[in-house]
Design a protein around this motif. Structure first.
Motif, PDB file in Angstrom:
ATOM      1  N   ASP A 104      39.413  29.215   6.783  1.00  6.84           N
ATOM      2  CA  ASP A 104      40.710  29.051   7.439  1.00  6.84           C
ATOM      3  C   ASP A 104      41.499  28.003   6.673  1.00  6.84           C
ATOM      4  O   ASP A 104      41.121  26.824   6.623  1.00  6.84           O
ATOM      5  N   ARG A 105      42.613  28.422   6.096  1.00  6.48           N
ATOM      6  CA  ARG A 105      43.439  27.547   5.272  1.00  6.48           C
ATOM      7  C   ARG A 105      44.776  27.327   5.954  1.00  6.48           C
ATOM      8  O   ARG A 105      45.519  28.267   6.205  1.00  6.48           O
ATOM      9  N   PHE A 106      45.065  26.069   6.247  1.00  2.00           N
ATOM     10  CA  PHE A 106      46.331  25.677   6.865  1.00  2.00           C
ATOM     11  C   PHE A 106      47.114  24.847   5.850  1.00  2.00           C
ATOM     12  O   PHE A 106      46.602  23.866   5.304  1.00  2.00           O
ATOM     13  N   ILE A 107      48.348  25.258   5.619  1.00  6.51           N
ATOM     14  CA  ILE A 107      49.188  24.634   4.601  1.00  6.51           C
ATOM     15  C   ILE A 107      50.394  23.996   5.276  1.00  6.51           C
ATOM     16  O   ILE A 107      51.044  24.617   6.138  1.00  6.51           O
ATOM     17  N   ALA A 108      50.692  22.755   4.891  1.00  6.13           N
ATOM     18  CA  ALA A 108      51.854  22.035   5.404  1.00  6.13           C
ATOM     19  C   ALA A 108      52.987  22.128   4.384  1.00  6.13           C
ATOM     20  O   ALA A 108      52.798  21.779   3.211  1.00  6.13           O
ATOM     21  N   TYR A 109      54.131  22.612   4.845  1.00  2.00           N
ATOM     22  CA  TYR A 109      55.323  22.726   4.008  1.00  2.00           C
ATOM     23  C   TYR A 109      56.408  21.800   4.542  1.00  2.00           C
ATOM     24  O   TYR A 109      56.598  21.676   5.755  1.00  2.00           O
ATOM     25  N   GLU A 110      57.118  21.180   3.609  1.00  2.00           N
ATOM     26  CA  GLU A 110      58.279  20.367   3.960  1.00  2.00           C
ATOM     27  C   GLU A 110      59.540  21.061   3.474  1.00  2.00           C
ATOM     28  O   GLU A 110      59.648  21.406   2.290  1.00  2.00           O
ATOM     29  N   LYS A 111      60.469  21.259   4.382  1.00  2.00           N
ATOM     30  CA  LYS A 111      61.752  21.852   4.024  1.00  2.00           C
ATOM     31  C   LYS A 111      62.721  20.746   3.636  1.00  2.00           C
ATOM     32  O   LYS A 111      62.988  19.837   4.420  1.00  2.00           O
TER      33      LYS A 111
END
Length: 280
Positions: A104-111
């Motif tokens: 399970d891969r959770f990725i954090a993105y910043e806009k």
């Protein structure tokens, strides 16, 4: 001109003897908020946690996760840096491929509001851990030629066996958070806590009994404490020695200990019943 300058200096000296203030007036201004830095120097002032979104990774994100691990995770991971392990070794390459394509891969993105683009600033990878994993790691370590790789395999097997969580909680597997990393420019700004809370909520929805985090750094341990996890086991890096009794790990300060944090979901309690819509 010299006589005029000397006379002015003499007159100032005479006036100062009689208690007359002869200093030039200084222009005063009101203090401004810009005079005091509202943000610590190690934090990025333009960062806003409200612009961060968490998404689940898939096959298309494999190459981005791989690049992120090599740039932000392995050069700062105490169990790798403390062993002076080469980042180009095959063992790190195998682990990177495993984390990039499985679990399970959770990725954090910043806009970024100015440009509208999204930037990857954090990754969390979790897998199921079974009791036979410790035996498998020790068997691989027995046939490994590189000493740093062998020491890390024995270290991971020791972290599985020593707490004895399978017997203590009477469970068949553990939901193990193997990777929890954020970009260096957003460290200590809540991204790691947001990722770990997402993984804990995912484990609760899937009815996993136990969530485990092996905190090899003090920053990871602080994140686990913020998420309400319980410390089950702790060991100093100096206590882990090889067959000759020599110290193996030489991590950077302040990473002197490794700890295991858990979050247990009692199956007797059951899940929360969702609210039903009101009848019209």
């Amino acid at each position: 001109m010299i006589k005029a300058l000397s006379s002015s200096i003499l007159s100032r000296n005479l006036l100062s003897q009689f208690g007359v203030n002869t200093r030039q007036p200084v222009r005063c201004r009101r203090p401004s908020p810009c005079d005091v830095c509202a943000f610590p120097p190690e934090k990025r002032p333009c960062f806003d946690i409200r612009n961060v979104t968490i998404e689940r990774g898939n096959r298309c994100h494999a190459k981005f996760i791989r690049s992120f691990l090599y740039n932000h995770f392995w050069p700062r991971e105490p169990s790798v840096v403390g062993l002076w392990m080469d980042l180009n070794c095959p063992y790190i390459d195998v682990l990177t491929d495993k984390y990039s394509h499985s679990g399970d891969r959770f990725i954090a993105y910043e806009k970024i509001p100015r440009t509208g683009e999204r930037k990857m600033i954090g990754v969390l990878i979790a897998n199921k851990l079974f009791p036979w994993a410790a035996d498998e790691l020790e068997e691989w370590a027995h046939y490994t030629a590189s000493r740093p790789e062998r020491h890390r395999m024995y270290f991971c097997a020791h972290c599985i066996r020593s707490p004895n969580l399978f017997t203590k909680y009477n469970i068949n597997f553990i939901y193990d958070v193997e990777v929890l990393v954020t970009a260096s420019e957003v460290t200590a700004q809540g991204v790691g806590t947001l990722l770990l809370k997402t993984a804990i909520d995912n484990a609760y929805e899937l009815r996993y009994p136990l969530v485990q985090v092996v905190a090899v750094s003090q920053y990871t341990a602080r994140i686990c404490e913020k998420c309400g996890m319980k410390r089950e086991w702790e060991m100093s890096y100096t206590d882990f020695v090889d067959d000759f009794g020599q110290r193996v790990f030489f991590p950077r300060s302040p990473h002197h200990t490794v700890a295991i944090y858990v979050k247990y979901f009692d199956p007797k309690i059951g899940a929360i019943v969702p609210c039903k819509p009101q009848l019209m």
